[in-house]
Motif scaffolding. Structure first.
Motif, PDB file in Angstrom:
ATOM      1  N   ARG A   1     -45.329   9.282 -75.401  1.00 17.04           N
ATOM      2  CA  ARG A   1     -44.619   9.423 -74.134  1.00 17.04           C
ATOM      3  C   ARG A   1     -43.181   8.959 -74.310  1.00 17.04           C
ATOM      4  NH1 ARG A   1     -47.513  12.611 -70.576  1.00 17.04           N
ATOM      5  NH2 ARG A   1     -49.716  12.183 -70.860  1.00 17.04           N
TER       6      ARG A   1
ATOM      7  N   ARG B   1     -45.192  18.536 -71.141  1.00 20.94           N
ATOM      8  CA  ARG B   1     -46.271  17.560 -71.230  1.00 20.94           C
ATOM      9  C   ARG B   1     -47.587  18.198 -70.801  1.00 20.94           C
ATOM     10  NH1 ARG B   1     -43.906  15.700 -74.342  1.00 20.94           N
ATOM     11  NH2 ARG B   1     -42.659  13.792 -74.460  1.00 20.94           N
TER      12      ARG B   1
ATOM     13  N   LEU C   1     -49.123  13.419 -65.100  1.00 18.00           N
ATOM     14  CA  LEU C   1     -47.823  12.789 -65.272  1.00 18.00           C
ATOM     15  C   LEU C   1     -47.814  11.411 -64.621  1.00 18.00           C
ATOM     16  CD1 LEU C   1     -45.563  15.869 -64.503  1.00 18.00           C
ATOM     17  CD2 LEU C   1     -46.351  15.049 -66.722  1.00 18.00           C
TER      18      LEU C   1
ATOM     19  N   ALA D   1     -40.654  17.436 -62.003  1.00 16.77           N
ATOM     20  CA  ALA D   1     -41.670  18.177 -62.754  1.00 16.77           C
ATOM     21  C   ALA D   1     -41.869  19.557 -62.160  1.00 16.77           C
ATOM     22  CB  ALA D   1     -42.992  17.411 -62.755  1.00 16.77           C
TER      23      ALA D   1
ATOM     24  N   SER E   1     -46.920  20.857 -67.727  1.00 18.21           N
ATOM     25  CA  SER E   1     -45.716  20.764 -66.900  1.00 18.21           C
ATOM     26  C   SER E   1     -44.468  20.625 -67.754  1.00 18.21           C
ATOM     27  CB  SER E   1     -45.800  19.544 -65.966  1.00 18.21           C
ATOM     28  OG  SER E   1     -47.003  19.523 -65.231  1.00 18.21           O
TER      29      SER E   1
ATOM     30  N   ILE F   1     -40.913  18.597 -67.571  1.00 22.32           N
ATOM     31  CA  ILE F   1     -40.342  17.450 -66.861  1.00 22.32           C
ATOM     32  C   ILE F   1     -38.904  17.241 -67.323  1.00 22.32           C
ATOM     33  CG2 ILE F   1     -42.546  16.291 -66.458  1.00 22.32           C
ATOM     34  CD1 ILE F   1     -41.971  14.519 -68.864  1.00 22.32           C
TER      35      ILE F   1
END
Length: 333
Positions: free
Chosen positions: A132, A145, A149, A156, A270, A272
């Motif tokens: 991360r 990712r 989240l 996002a 997603s 981000i």
């Protein structure tokens, strides 16, 4: 001549990365230049914006107020530029993205030449990591990712959900039998995937409309998805993976889906990005392009489901599923 626009960009990046050095690297500037720009900015404004120590950079009250205004001004400018130059020729500059290695290898990198052709003035820098990463601290413009989240300070855009499945190799089934129900799993072995914190990720299944986590014994844990799949192919245990990552292995019979009637819970995918970059034309272009790629991977593969080989269709001549009176098995080593 003092460049106020450049000073605002440098100042906001220093605040976001909490480092003169990281800010300078992300903006392709010498560190000394970043420091001199801030000194000139403070002299121009006649206020101190930052307190600097050996470990941290802290905003003064005036610095915090100036930072908020800079973020808004720079965002408004990005939005205006995008509206006026929304064509590919108007999108330029360095774009730093971060991808999970398996996603990058499977989805993005095979088609990245298309993005570069569409936006030839974008200088693309791609990093690969399953950890991360701190986008703000490391000066990353956008990341993709897989999973839930955690950082709500980021913007996002969810592309959709990845279909997951549980699979085993024929070699594993030959040695240990085939699990037919969730209740069989504690008597089987799994390859474990490590989370970012180093914890084994439990298997999960949707049963009666609810997701349930199941712990399965195992002697191998890895932090890389490609290595995880390799261990599954080598018969070291059951694995749970996104279906599109093992599609060819399923078609060839190198892997077989097990417990098909209780699939794992789908997981979200997603893009981000930091809040102050949500209007960047470069980020917007990449997110839209990546989202179009994922459409092919996130839609249910109706035809592929019919072609997918499952363990129950492959069991002729193989050992019967493990039963409670046969507990002499050992993990594959």
């Amino acid at each position: 001549m003092f460049n106020r626009f450049q000073a605002m960009v440098v100042f906001t990046r220093i605040v976001e990365t909490n480092s003169f050095s990281r800010a300078a690297v992300s903006l392709n500037l010498p560190r000394a230049s970043a420091s001199n720009i801030i000194k000139s900015l403070e002299a121009h404004l006649r206020v101190r914006l930052l307190y600097r120590t050996t470990r941290r950079i802290n905003l003064t009250a005036e610095g915090a107020q100036y930072y908020e205004r800079c973020v808004q001004i720079l965002s408004d400018l990005e939005e205006t530029e995008y509206a006026l130059t929304s064509g590919a020729s108007g999108i330029h500059g360095t774009l730093r993205i971060n991808l999970p290695p398996a996603i990058g290898r499977t989805v993005i990198v095979p088609r990245i030449h298309e993005f570069c052709s569409m936006y030839p003035q974008v200088d693309l820098r791609i990093g690969f990591s399953d950890r991360r990463v701190d986008l703000v601290q490391e000066g990353i413009d956008c990341a993709i990712r897989v999973g839930l989240l955690e950082d709500s300070s980021l913007i996002a855009r969810q592309f959709g959900h990845v279909e997951m499945l549980t699979s085993a190799s024929p070699r594993y089934i030959q040695r240990h039998g085939c699990p037919l129900e969730i209740d069989d799993l504690p008597r089987h072995f799994a390859v474990h995937l490590l989370s970012g914190s180093g914890r084994n990720l439990d298997f999960n299944f949707v049963r009666n409309g609810h997701a349930a986590e199941i712990r399965i014994p195992g002697t191998v844990a890895v932090s890389d998805v490609d290595a995880y799949i390799r261990c599954g192919l080598d018969g070291m245990g059951l694995i749970q993976v996104p279906a599109f990552m093992v599609r060819e292995h399923l078609r060839s019979g190198e892997l077989l889906e097990v417990i098909c009637h209780h699939r794992p819970q789908p997981i979200p995918v997603s893009a981000i990005y930091p809040a102050n970059r949500h209007l960047s034309s470069k980020v917007r272009a990449f997110v839209e392009w990546a989202g179009s790629l994922f459409e092919n991977y996130l839609k249910p593969q109706a035809n592929a489901v019919h072609r997918r080989r499952t363990a129950t269709s492959h069991l002729a001549g193989m050992p019967t599923p493990y039963s409670a009176d046969a507990d002499t098995r050992t993990p594959v080593t």
